[in-house]
Write an enzyme that holds these catalytic residues in place. Structure first.
Site, PDB file in Angstrom:
ATOM      1  N   SER A 288       0.857  -1.181   0.000  1.00 26.54           N
ATOM      2  CA  SER A 288       0.000   0.000   0.000  1.00 26.54           C
ATOM      3  C   SER A 288       0.891   1.228   0.000  1.00 26.54           C
ATOM      4  O   SER A 288       2.067   1.163   0.395  1.00 26.54           O
ATOM      5  CB  SER A 288      -0.873   0.001   1.264  1.00 26.54           C
ATOM      6  OG  SER A 288      -1.529   1.239   1.461  1.00 26.54           O
TER       7      SER A 288
ATOM      8  N   TYR B 138      -2.626  -0.992  10.457  1.00 23.26           N
ATOM      9  CA  TYR B 138      -2.530  -1.152   9.003  1.00 23.26           C
ATOM     10  C   TYR B 138      -1.198  -0.618   8.490  1.00 23.26           C
ATOM     11  O   TYR B 138      -0.502  -1.272   7.701  1.00 23.26           O
ATOM     12  CB  TYR B 138      -3.702  -0.424   8.336  1.00 23.26           C
ATOM     13  CG  TYR B 138      -3.834  -0.675   6.859  1.00 23.26           C
ATOM     14  CD1 TYR B 138      -4.530  -1.789   6.384  1.00 23.26           C
ATOM     15  CD2 TYR B 138      -3.285   0.195   5.923  1.00 23.26           C
ATOM     16  CE1 TYR B 138      -4.660  -2.027   5.028  1.00 23.26           C
ATOM     17  CE2 TYR B 138      -3.410  -0.035   4.562  1.00 23.26           C
ATOM     18  CZ  TYR B 138      -4.104  -1.142   4.121  1.00 23.26           C
ATOM     19  OH  TYR B 138      -4.224  -1.374   2.769  1.00 23.26           O
TER      20      TYR B 138
END
Length: 258
Positions: free
Chosen positions: A140, A153
């Site tokens: 990401s 995350y």
């Protein structure tokens, strides 16, 4: 020879798009992910209709190492191991650090980081034996930069970047490449779920979350599509990408260029 691709978290979103794309390229596909039995059957049949190879689903829970090991053992028995491994499974939870539930931290680290360790650990021996393999970790932009309220995350995705580099160095002479794709905001079920969560946490409207939080950081002001990510994965899975390893490719609308 037909390649076999294992894609975690592939019953929807980015993972399903990658499964479809690799199926069209003729690969055997091992799907993985949650869903009602009818939904899983529908997805499996759809992907099977795109491939000249075999398509099946394994229900391994990415928080359970024993189930991941069972999936990788099944792939080894059935196909001689994975030729292409795409670690895509991911979950999200948004909250201030002082209120972040411990169980959510543990779940996100397990799914978004530790599961990739377990799948890679199982995939490498057959890949080394064949002298060919492609490992693609869906990281990401949050593997490169941070955003508030996403401690687990961001930590997991930064970990994926380190895992990618380390494994790439270990297998560099074996014909196996290991890379990460770092998308910005892709309109997937995971991102769609974040919109009301972030609206609640930030005290703003959902429209404001989209325009002032998510797309504010992407200079193109557009969501990335799952098909765009899948096309990049297809390239990294091919022979033309044999000398691309231990690195990441950003697909974030210019986010991390700022």
């Amino acid at each position: 020879m037909t390649k076999t691709a294992v894609i975690t978290g592939s019953t929807s979103g980015i993972g399903l798009a990658i499964a479809r794309t690799l199926a069209k390229a003729g690969a055997n596909i091992v799907l993985n992910g949650f869903g009602a039995p009818d939904e899983i059957r529908t997805v499996t049949d759809e992907v099977a209709g795109l491939s000249s190879g075999t398509v099946l689903h394994h229900p391994a829970d990415m928080t359970k190492p024993s189930e991941i090991a069972d999936m990788m053992a099944m792939v080894a028995d059935r196909f001689g191991g994975a030729d292409i491994l795409v670690n895509n499974a991911g979950v999200q939870f948004v909250e201030k650090i002082e209120d972040f539930p411990v169980e959510q931290w543990d779940r996100i680290i397990a799914v978004n980081l530790s599961s990739s360790f377990h799948t890679i650990r199982g995939a490498i021996p057959p890949m080394k034996k064949k002298g060919w393999g492609r490992i693609i970790n869906i990281a990401s932009a949050h593997g490169l930069v941070a955003s508030p309220f996403k401690s687990a995350y961001v930590a997991a995705k930064h970990g994926i970047m380190g895992l990618t580099k380390t494994v790439a160095l270990e297998v560099a002479e074996s014909g196996v490449t290991v890379n990460s794709i770092c998308p910005g905001y892709v309109l997937t079920p995971l991102v769609e779920k974040q919109i009301p969560d972030q609206a609640r946490t930030r005290g703003i409207t959902e429209e404001q979350v989209i325009n002032e939080v998510m797309l504010k950081g992407q200079p193109t002001k557009k969501f990335i599509t799952v098909e765009q990510v899948a096309s990049l994965a297809l390239y990294l899975a091919g022979d033309d990408a044999a000398q691309i390893t231990g690195t990441h490719v950003s697909m974030d609308g210019g986010w991390t260029a700022q």
